[in-house]
Design a protein around this motif. Structure first.
Motif, PDB file in Angstrom:
ATOM      1  N   VAL A  19      65.842  85.640  56.065  1.00  0.00           N
ATOM      2  CA  VAL A  19      65.077  84.456  56.951  1.00  0.00           C
ATOM      3  C   VAL A  19      65.718  84.239  58.212  1.00  0.00           C
ATOM      4  O   VAL A  19      66.744  84.308  58.478  1.00  0.00           O
ATOM      5  N   GLU A  54      58.907  76.761  49.866  1.00  0.00           N
ATOM      6  CA  GLU A  54      59.193  78.020  49.364  1.00  0.00           C
ATOM      7  C   GLU A  54      60.163  78.124  47.912  1.00  0.00           C
ATOM      8  O   GLU A  54      59.551  78.762  47.074  1.00  0.00           O
ATOM      9  N   LYS A  55      60.942  77.032  47.717  1.00  0.00           N
ATOM     10  CA  LYS A  55      61.502  76.966  46.382  1.00  0.00           C
ATOM     11  C   LYS A  55      60.506  76.572  45.235  1.00  0.00           C
ATOM     12  O   LYS A  55      60.439  77.175  44.267  1.00  0.00           O
ATOM     13  N   ALA A  73      58.603  79.937  44.667  1.00  0.00           N
ATOM     14  CA  ALA A  73      59.344  80.988  44.253  1.00  0.00           C
ATOM     15  C   ALA A  73      59.644  80.503  42.624  1.00  0.00           C
ATOM     16  O   ALA A  73      59.363  81.439  41.784  1.00  0.00           O
ATOM     17  N   TRP A 111      58.460  87.134  39.873  1.00  0.00           N
ATOM     18  CA  TRP A 111      59.484  87.123  40.535  1.00  0.00           C
ATOM     19  C   TRP A 111      60.881  87.220  39.763  1.00  0.00           C
ATOM     20  O   TRP A 111      61.268  86.224  39.147  1.00  0.00           O
ATOM     21  N   ARG A 122      70.924  85.747  46.162  1.00  0.00           N
ATOM     22  CA  ARG A 122      71.616  85.513  47.658  1.00  0.00           C
ATOM     23  C   ARG A 122      72.311  86.620  48.052  1.00  0.00           C
ATOM     24  O   ARG A 122      73.319  86.979  47.328  1.00  0.00           O
ATOM     25  N   TYR A 158      71.746  84.501  55.465  1.00  0.00           N
ATOM     26  CA  TYR A 158      70.465  83.876  55.034  1.00  0.00           C
ATOM     27  C   TYR A 158      69.598  84.747  54.633  1.00  0.00           C
ATOM     28  O   TYR A 158      68.573  85.171  55.503  1.00  0.00           O
ATOM     29  N   ASN A 190      67.969  87.222  51.124  1.00  0.00           N
ATOM     30  CA  ASN A 190      68.103  87.689  49.687  1.00  0.00           C
ATOM     31  C   ASN A 190      67.617  89.001  49.161  1.00  0.00           C
ATOM     32  O   ASN A 190      66.823  89.423  49.716  1.00  0.00           O
TER      33      ASN A 190
HETATM   34  O1  LIG Z   1      66.553  81.260  50.956  1.00  0.00           O
HETATM   35  C1  LIG Z   1      65.943  82.353  50.944  1.00  0.00           C
HETATM   36  O2  LIG Z   1      66.477  83.247  50.698  1.00  0.00           O
HETATM   37  C2  LIG Z   1      64.625  82.423  50.773  1.00  0.00           C
HETATM   38  C3  LIG Z   1      63.806  81.855  49.769  1.00  0.00           C
HETATM   39  C4  LIG Z   1      63.305  82.577  48.719  1.00  0.00           C
HETATM   40  C5  LIG Z   1      62.934  81.616  47.788  1.00  0.00           C
HETATM   41  C6  LIG Z   1      63.531  80.775  48.170  1.00  0.00           C
HETATM   42  O3  LIG Z   1      63.447  79.568  47.484  1.00  0.00           O
HETATM   43  O4  LIG Z   1      64.125  80.544  49.485  1.00  0.00           O
END
Ligand SMILES: O=C(O)CC1=CCC(=O)O1
Length: 96
Positions: free
Chosen positions: A9, A27-28, A31, A40, A45, A50, A52
């Motif tokens: 990111v 995004e969260k 995801a 998924w 992490r 930053y 994944n």
């Molecule tokens: O923080 C990240 O790596 C990007 C991301 C993927 C799913 C999420 O919630 O953040």
């Protein structure tokens, strides 16, 4: 089909903090919805980054592509994809 995906990111340093907060929250939410659907499978992490490592379980390369481009952070990510297949020595029956 299983895919290993690395996402790095890279949000612009001058991005409005409110916009960054909203993108991360959206995004969260997406995801976690994809995780509940089983698409998924893993989200890890990469320590100190930053970024994944993820594992997606989808029907096709097209579905993977469509999934990745709808991620709110997609415009701000570098993405690397590797297709996975079963290792003959694996003891896990659910590897596909
Ligand atoms: O923080 C990240 O790596 C990007 C991301 C993927 C799913 C999420 O919630 O953040």
């Amino acid at each position: 089909m299983l895919f290993h995906v690395k996402m790095i990111v890279k949000l612009p340093v001058d991005m409005d903090p409110g916009k960054a907060f909203k993108l991360k929250a959206d995004e969260k939410e997406l995801a976690q919805s994809l995780m509940r659907e089983g698409k998924w499978r893993h989200l890890w992490r990469i320590a100190g980054h930053y970024a994944n490592y993820s594992v997606f379980d989808v029907a096709s390369v097209q579905e993977l592509h469509d999934t990745l481009i709808q991620l709110p952070l997609f415009p701000y990510m570098e993405i690397e994809v590797n297709a996975l297949c079963r290792h003959p020595s694996s003891v896990h029956d659910d590897d596909r």
